[in-house]
Design a protein around this motif. Structure first.
Motif, short mmCIF file in Angstrom:
data_model
loop_
_atom_site.label_atom_id
_atom_site.label_comp_id
_atom_site.label_asym_id
_atom_site.label_seq_id
_atom_site.Cartn_x
_atom_site.Cartn_y
_atom_site.Cartn_z
N HIS A 87 10.03 36.04 9.99
CA HIS A 87 11.48 36.00 10.21
C HIS A 87 11.85 35.57 11.63
N PHE A 88 10.88 35.37 12.50
CA PHE A 88 11.18 35.15 13.91
C PHE A 88 12.08 33.95 14.13
N GLN A 89 12.95 34.08 15.14
CA GLN A 89 13.89 33.01 15.44
C GLN A 89 13.17 31.71 15.78
N HIS A 90 12.09 31.79 16.57
CA HIS A 90 11.42 30.55 16.96
C HIS A 90 10.82 29.84 15.75
N VAL A 91 10.40 30.60 14.74
CA VAL A 91 9.87 30.00 13.51
C VAL A 91 10.99 29.31 12.73
N LEU A 92 12.11 30.01 12.52
CA LEU A 92 13.22 29.41 11.76
C LEU A 92 13.79 28.20 12.47
N HIS A 93 13.94 28.29 13.80
CA HIS A 93 14.49 27.15 14.53
C HIS A 93 13.60 25.92 14.40
N GLU A 94 12.28 26.12 14.47
CA GLU A 94 11.36 25.00 14.33
C GLU A 94 11.40 24.43 12.91
N ALA A 95 11.36 25.30 11.93
CA ALA A 95 11.36 24.85 10.54
C ALA A 95 12.63 24.08 10.20
N LEU A 96 13.77 24.54 10.70
CA LEU A 96 15.05 23.94 10.35
C LEU A 96 15.28 22.59 11.03
N LYS A 97 14.39 22.18 11.91
CA LYS A 97 14.47 20.83 12.48
C LYS A 97 14.17 19.77 11.42
N ASN A 98 13.64 20.21 10.26
CA ASN A 98 13.08 19.28 9.29
C ASN A 98 13.91 19.13 8.02
N ASP A 99 15.21 19.44 8.10
CA ASP A 99 16.12 19.27 6.97
C ASP A 99 15.59 20.00 5.74
N ILE A 100 15.44 21.31 5.87
CA ILE A 100 14.93 22.13 4.77
C ILE A 100 15.98 23.15 4.36
N HIS A 101 15.60 23.98 3.40
CA HIS A 101 16.49 25.01 2.87
C HIS A 101 15.80 26.37 3.00
N ILE A 102 16.49 27.43 2.63
CA ILE A 102 16.03 28.79 2.91
C ILE A 102 15.91 29.59 1.62
N GLU A 103 14.85 30.39 1.53
CA GLU A 103 14.72 31.38 0.45
C GLU A 103 14.69 32.76 1.06
N THR A 104 15.51 33.66 0.54
CA THR A 104 15.60 35.02 1.08
C THR A 104 15.08 36.02 0.05
N SER A 105 14.81 37.25 0.52
CA SER A 105 14.27 38.26 -0.38
C SER A 105 14.90 39.63 -0.22
N SER A 106 15.78 39.81 0.78
CA SER A 106 16.41 41.13 0.95
C SER A 106 17.71 40.99 1.73
N ALA A 107 18.42 42.10 1.86
CA ALA A 107 19.78 42.09 2.40
C ALA A 107 19.88 41.51 3.81
N PHE A 108 18.99 41.94 4.70
CA PHE A 108 19.12 41.53 6.10
C PHE A 108 18.81 40.05 6.31
N ASP A 109 18.12 39.44 5.34
CA ASP A 109 17.93 37.98 5.41
C ASP A 109 19.27 37.27 5.51
N ILE A 110 20.26 37.78 4.80
CA ILE A 110 21.58 37.13 4.81
C ILE A 110 22.20 37.21 6.19
N ASN A 111 21.97 38.31 6.90
CA ASN A 111 22.45 38.41 8.28
C ASN A 111 21.80 37.35 9.16
N ILE A 112 20.52 37.08 8.92
CA ILE A 112 19.84 36.03 9.67
C ILE A 112 20.46 34.67 9.34
N VAL A 113 20.72 34.43 8.06
CA VAL A 113 21.35 33.17 7.65
C VAL A 113 22.70 33.01 8.36
N GLU A 114 23.49 34.07 8.40
CA GLU A 114 24.80 34.00 9.05
C GLU A 114 24.66 33.71 10.54
#
Length: 481
Positions: A87-114
């Motif tokens: 879930h780390f920010q540096h991981v998501l920021h790097e991954a999202l450089k590549n025009d991808i989408h997100i799969e979540t599995s629990s409530a707090f994931d949505i807070n990260i998406v927001e």
């Protein structure tokens, strides 16, 4: 007789490999000078090599592009990253450089998406696929995200009550997917996955709860099995059953246009690792094409949810051999300066295999050893069962420090190990280093988190907060954050 460690590797594997090379007698990983990393930051340490995340995403996209062209496939491909892998920010920021989408599995994931949307890393065009059993907070958060205008948020229905629960909190119409409860591999203790709805019940479920529901639109069928995407009879048998359900649904549900084949691409866990990713993708699209043509229905858009494949090969852990204990005439224990239970929990929990290699002294003689962690727990070890073969390392010498690395550890270890919290026997969590490249292609390192200190653990345990008021405790909490 060849008795040097380098000779052992040369005799056993093809070496050097794409990510592993030698500079003198020092190991390099993706060109990273690991010896210099140790000199700068010390041991133990964990690191994340961020460019590898983008590299794997682009590899998968290219494989699917090739397969779509080869099969003249009419659908589109969407790469999703499973946030639960890291879930780390540096991981998501790097991954999202590549025009991808997100799969979540629990409530707090949505807070990260927001938060990612607030930071400009995600837009309403990004698909957010919401898996998992949905309790009240998860349902509420999904509703808030969709009500805010994120129409590409697709909750995947896991049980029969979720349609009603979501309808209560979502103000307008919304899209859903249905997860198939696949049959488990024969060696499992149970027959059917606890996740999703059974094959035979999916069409009746659609007809009873979705077909005449003006608020809900079925968009996706979701298919995933625990063993991942493997070229074996079990995988192809489950895939065929999934496709049969898809074509049955498609004939009565025009809005259904997407098939989520989940994740499960393996990552490299040995220098002898072999897996034909392109063949598997070609064959999956070929099977879908044939099945849909026979049923006279359009092929679906393809979604995947790659977690370990996205981030696993970006991670590593480095330890120093502190001491060697000769416990009997056959067993030599090399003691590391950390703990496997706390830093690589998958190694003892499920005998997870990682690539393990020495960082230095490749031209020294080798010996067979066992590896032990610092906790007073009999399970805190790493041996040949996890390593596939016997563990050989350069011979222990008190006056010549030996460092070892575990590689491709980037998925799940931090979250399973309770990152930032208590560690077994209060062994401190090691420092974490981020490695990136600058505009000129030079390696750049930064300290993401220092090694835990006694005060950190004492505060968690309450010793550092004894006698404090509620207001003072809140101040301590905010300082920690």
């Amino acid at each position: 007789m060849n008795t040097k460690y380098i000779d052992l590797i040369d005799q056993t594997y093809h070496f050097p490999q794409e990510e592993f090379t030698l500079e003198g007698e020092h190991l390099r990983f993706h060109g990273i000078d690991l010896n210099q990393l140790i000199a700068q930051y010390g041991s133990p340490l964990k690191f994340t090599y961020l460019p590898k995340i983008s590299d794997n995403i682009q590899r998968a996209k290219n494989w699917f592009a090739n397969a779509i062209e080869k099969n003249q496939y009419k659908g589109k491909y969407h790469y999703c990253y499973c946030t639960k892998s890291s879930h780390f920010q540096h991981v998501l920021h790097e991954a999202l450089k590549n025009d991808i989408h997100i799969e979540t599995s629990s409530a707090f994931d949505i807070n990260i998406v927001e938060q990612l949307k607030a930071d400009g890393k995600l837009t309403n065009d990004t698909y957010v696929i919401c898996n998992g059993f949905k309790r009240d907070q998860y349902v509420e958060n999904i509703g808030r995200l969709i009500n805010s205008g994120h129409r590409n948020c697709i909750p995947i229905i896991d049980n029969y009550e979720e349609i009603d629960l979501l309808s209560d909190v979502i103000e307008d119409t919304f899209k859903v997917g249905i997860r198939i409860a696949s049959e488990e591999e024969p060696k499992f203790e149970f027959y059917t996955s606890r996740l999703g709805i059974g094959y035979k019940n999916i069409v009746p479920f659609y007809e009873n709860q979705i077909k005449d529901n003006d608020k809900v639109e079925l968009k996706m069928l979701h298919f995933f099995i625990n063993t991942g995407i493997r070229d074996n009879a079990y995988y192809w048998n489950e895939m065929v059953k999934c496709l049969k359900v898809y074509v049955r649904l498609k004939k009565i549900c025009p809005s259904l246009d997407s098939l989520n084949i989940g994740g499960g691409f393996p990552i490299k866990n040995s220098l002898a690792f072999e897996y034909d990713y392109q063949y598997m993708i070609d064959e999956i699209l070929n099977q879908i094409t044939i099945t849909c043509a026979e049923a006279d229905v359009p092929v679906p858009h393809i979604f995947t949810e790659f977690g370990s494949f996205t981030v696993g090969e970006s991670g590593g852990a480095i330890y120093e051999i502190l001491y060697q204990k000769q416990q009997n005439d056959r067993e030599k224990w090399n003691m590391i300066d950390s703990s496997f239970i706390t830093t690589l929990p998958d190694t003892w929990a499920i005998n997870k295999r990682f690539i393990m290699l020495p960082i230095n002294r490749w031209k020294d003689e080798y010996e067979r050893v066992l590896l032990g962690g610092l906790t007073c727990d009999s399970d805190d070890y790493y041996n040949s069962e996890q390593n596939m073969n016997a563990i050989y390392l350069p011979k222990y010498k008190r006056d010549k420090p030996l460092y070892i690395g575990f590689f491709n550890t980037g998925a799940y270890q931090e979250t399973i190990g309770g990152y930032g919290g208590l560690q077994h026997c209060l062994i401190p969590q090691p420092k974490h280093i981020l490695i990136d490249k600058d505009a000129d292609g030079n390696m750049v390192t930064s300290l993401f988190n220092p090694q835990q200190k006694a005060e950190d653990l004492l505060n968690i345990l309450g010793y550092g907060t004894s006698g404090k008021t509620v207001e003072e405790l809140e101040e301590v909490k905010q300082e920690a954050l």
